[in-house]
Design an enzyme around this catalytic site. Structure first.
Site, PDB file in Angstrom:
ATOM      1  N   SER A 141       0.848  -1.197   0.000  1.00 23.35           N
ATOM      2  CA  SER A 141       0.000   0.000   0.000  1.00 23.35           C
ATOM      3  C   SER A 141       0.878   1.239   0.000  1.00 23.35           C
ATOM      4  CB  SER A 141      -0.868  -0.001   1.266  1.00 23.35           C
ATOM      5  OG  SER A 141      -1.423   1.279   1.495  1.00 23.35           O
ATOM      6  N   TYR A 154      -1.219  -1.670  10.379  1.00 21.16           N
ATOM      7  CA  TYR A 154      -1.406  -1.945   8.943  1.00 21.16           C
ATOM      8  C   TYR A 154      -0.163  -1.507   8.173  1.00 21.16           C
ATOM      9  CZ  TYR A 154      -3.762  -1.593   4.330  1.00 21.16           C
ATOM     10  OH  TYR A 154      -4.127  -1.710   3.016  1.00 21.16           O
TER      11      TYR A 154
HETATM   12  N1  NAD Z   1      -8.923  -0.194  -1.046  1.00 15.02           N
HETATM   13  C1  NAD Z   1      -7.849   0.538  -0.788  1.00 15.02           C
HETATM   14  O1  NAD Z   1      -7.916   1.777  -0.670  1.00 15.02           O
HETATM   15  C2  NAD Z   1      -6.492  -0.125  -0.685  1.00 15.02           C
HETATM   16  C3  NAD Z   1      -5.354   0.687  -0.654  1.00 15.02           C
HETATM   17  C4  NAD Z   1      -4.099   0.102  -0.548  1.00 15.02           C
HETATM   18  C5  NAD Z   1      -3.994  -1.284  -0.477  1.00 15.02           C
HETATM   19  N2  NAD Z   1      -5.127  -2.040  -0.495  1.00 15.02           N
HETATM   20  C6  NAD Z   1      -4.967  -3.501  -0.378  1.00 15.02           C
HETATM   21  O2  NAD Z   1      -5.566  -4.113  -1.497  1.00 15.02           O
HETATM   22  C7  NAD Z   1      -6.134  -5.370  -1.121  1.00 15.02           C
HETATM   23  C8  NAD Z   1      -7.606  -5.412  -1.493  1.00 15.02           C
HETATM   24  O3  NAD Z   1      -8.283  -4.316  -0.881  1.00 15.02           O
HETATM   25  P1  NAD Z   1      -9.844  -4.066  -1.143  1.00 15.02           P
HETATM   26  O4  NAD Z   1     -10.147  -2.698  -0.667  1.00 15.02           O
HETATM   27  O5  NAD Z   1     -10.211  -4.463  -2.512  1.00 15.02           O
HETATM   28  O6  NAD Z   1     -10.461  -5.103  -0.094  1.00 15.02           O
HETATM   29  P2  NAD Z   1     -11.995  -5.542   0.135  1.00 15.02           P
HETATM   30  O7  NAD Z   1     -12.277  -5.361   1.581  1.00 15.02           O
HETATM   31  O8  NAD Z   1     -12.890  -4.899  -0.853  1.00 15.02           O
HETATM   32  O9  NAD Z   1     -11.937  -7.100  -0.189  1.00 15.02           O
HETATM   33  C9  NAD Z   1     -11.180  -7.956   0.599  1.00 15.02           C
HETATM   34  C10 NAD Z   1     -11.758  -9.348   0.459  1.00 15.02           C
HETATM   35  O10 NAD Z   1     -10.961 -10.237   1.261  1.00 15.02           O
HETATM   36  C11 NAD Z   1     -11.838 -11.120   1.934  1.00 15.02           C
HETATM   37  N3  NAD Z   1     -11.185 -11.646   3.144  1.00 15.02           N
HETATM   38  C12 NAD Z   1     -11.063 -11.028   4.345  1.00 15.02           C
HETATM   39  N4  NAD Z   1     -10.433 -11.834   5.211  1.00 15.02           N
HETATM   40  C13 NAD Z   1     -10.134 -12.965   4.532  1.00 15.02           C
HETATM   41  C14 NAD Z   1      -9.471 -14.176   4.894  1.00 15.02           C
HETATM   42  N5  NAD Z   1      -9.023 -14.375   6.139  1.00 15.02           N
HETATM   43  N6  NAD Z   1      -9.334 -15.135   3.955  1.00 15.02           N
HETATM   44  C15 NAD Z   1      -9.791 -14.951   2.679  1.00 15.02           C
HETATM   45  N7  NAD Z   1     -10.438 -13.835   2.300  1.00 15.02           N
HETATM   46  C16 NAD Z   1     -10.597 -12.851   3.213  1.00 15.02           C
HETATM   47  C17 NAD Z   1     -13.050 -10.267   2.266  1.00 15.02           C
HETATM   48  O11 NAD Z   1     -14.187 -11.072   2.571  1.00 15.02           O
HETATM   49  C18 NAD Z   1     -13.197  -9.466   0.979  1.00 15.02           C
HETATM   50  O12 NAD Z   1     -13.982 -10.148   0.031  1.00 15.02           O
HETATM   51  C19 NAD Z   1      -5.880  -5.503   0.380  1.00 15.02           C
HETATM   52  O13 NAD Z   1      -4.709  -6.265   0.587  1.00 15.02           O
HETATM   53  C20 NAD Z   1      -5.681  -4.080   0.833  1.00 15.02           C
HETATM   54  O14 NAD Z   1      -4.883  -3.985   1.994  1.00 15.02           O
HETATM   55  C21 NAD Z   1      -6.365  -1.506  -0.599  1.00 15.02           C
END
Ligand code: NAD
Length: 262
Positions: A141, A154
């Site tokens: 991130s 995080y």
């Molecule tokens: N959205 C953002 O702004 C952002 C920014 C930087 C990094 N990220 C990273 O990108 C990735 C995706 O983010 P997002 O916002 O699309 O997430 P999201 O919350 O939309 O989706 C995450 C998915 O992971 C699933 N999940 C949670 N715990 C789990 C587990 N133990 N086993 C299997 N599945 C599990 C959830 O049910 C969900 O479907 C993450 O690693 C996040 O840290 C996101």
């Protein structure tokens, strides 16, 4: 011919957000996909929407035996796994600065955001080796590229992902395996949009406009590309999983509108 024709991808967290958008694009590009998702409802829905090229396997990435069983089920169905996309993760609102944060947040966050991808690589790399090579796409991130995010647990987990990715790239290139990480800025997945009070039913353009109008402070006004949609990041995932990126290894690709650079 699709850009991912012949590939079989294991995508964690593919029931929502960036993972689901990646699964959609992978299928369009000719890959077969294992949706490795904790939430059975969203996992099933993603698979049902994408057809025969997709298998949903209930998976908890924090549980070693669940990850191993899920990879085995995917390989049995599709004959191999040669792409790992470790997307499951995310920050929680209780995260805080190192002197204030409740240590329960440490356990939850480090388990999901650092141990989860570690376990998926641990069980997944042997599959990639058996397939004669492959690619790993991890999720770090912007918060790991600059010290401005108030959630220090995080941030710690996502910093660890960068080192893990480089270590894997430096060790497993011998087996034809590349490992890279993507560092998104703020992406309006349903989870983040609802945290910002943004209606996820609105068009992408409207959601980004609302985010810029109400939360421009977070992208510091200088980074108009700092708010993305899951599809924006999924495009980078497709590139890293495809042979188009065959010279890209051990890289951290910022996808944050430039916010970590100026
Ligand atoms: N959205 C953002 O702004 C952002 C920014 C930087 C990094 N990220 C990273 O990108 C990735 C995706 O983010 P997002 O916002 O699309 O997430 P999201 O919350 O939309 O989706 C995450 C998915 O992971 C699933 N999940 C949670 N715990 C789990 C587990 N133990 N086993 C299997 N599945 C599990 C959830 O049910 C969900 O479907 C993450 O690693 C996040 O840290 C996101």
């Amino acid at each position: 011919m699709g850009r991912l024709e012949g590939k079989v991808a294991f995508i964690t967290g593919a029931g929502a957000g960036i993972g689901r958008a990646s699964a959609q694009k992978f299928v369009t590009e000719g890959a077969r996909v294992v949706v490795a998702e904790l939430n059975p409802e969203t996992g099933k829905a993603t698979a049902a929407a994408l057809g025969d090229a997709v298998l949903f396997v209930p998976t908890d990435v924090t549980d070693e035996s669940s990850v191993a069983a899920s990879l085995d089920a995917g390989a049995k169905q599709f004959g191999k796994i040669d792409v790992l996309v470790n997307c499951a993760g995310g920050s929680i609102q209780a995260d805080a600065s190192v002197t204030d944060v409740d240590l329960d947040v440490w356990d939850t966050t480090i388990h999901l955001d650092l141990k989860g991808p570690f376990l998926c690589c641990r069980a997944g790399i042997p599959h990639l080796q058996r397939a004669g090579g492959g690619t790993i796409v991890n999720f770090t991130s912007i918060v790991a590229l600059k010290g401005a995010f108030p959630g220090h647990v995080y941030t710690t987990a996502k910093g660890g992902i960068i080192s893990l990715t480089q270590a894997i790239a430096g060790r497993y290139w011998r087996d034809g395996i590349r490992a890279n990480a993507i560092a998104p800025g703020i992406v309006l997945s349903e989870r983040v949009a609802s945290r910002f009070g943004i209606d996820g039913e609105n068009s992408d353009e409207d959601q980004i406009k609302t985010a810029m109008a109400t939360k421009s402070r977070l992208v510091d006004d200088r980074h108009p590309f700092g708010y993305g949609m899951p599809e924006d990041i999924a495009n980078v995932v497709v590139f890293l999983a495809s042979d188009e990126s065959r010279m890209v290894n051990a890289a951290v690709i910022p996808a944050e509108g430039g916010a970590s650079a100026y």
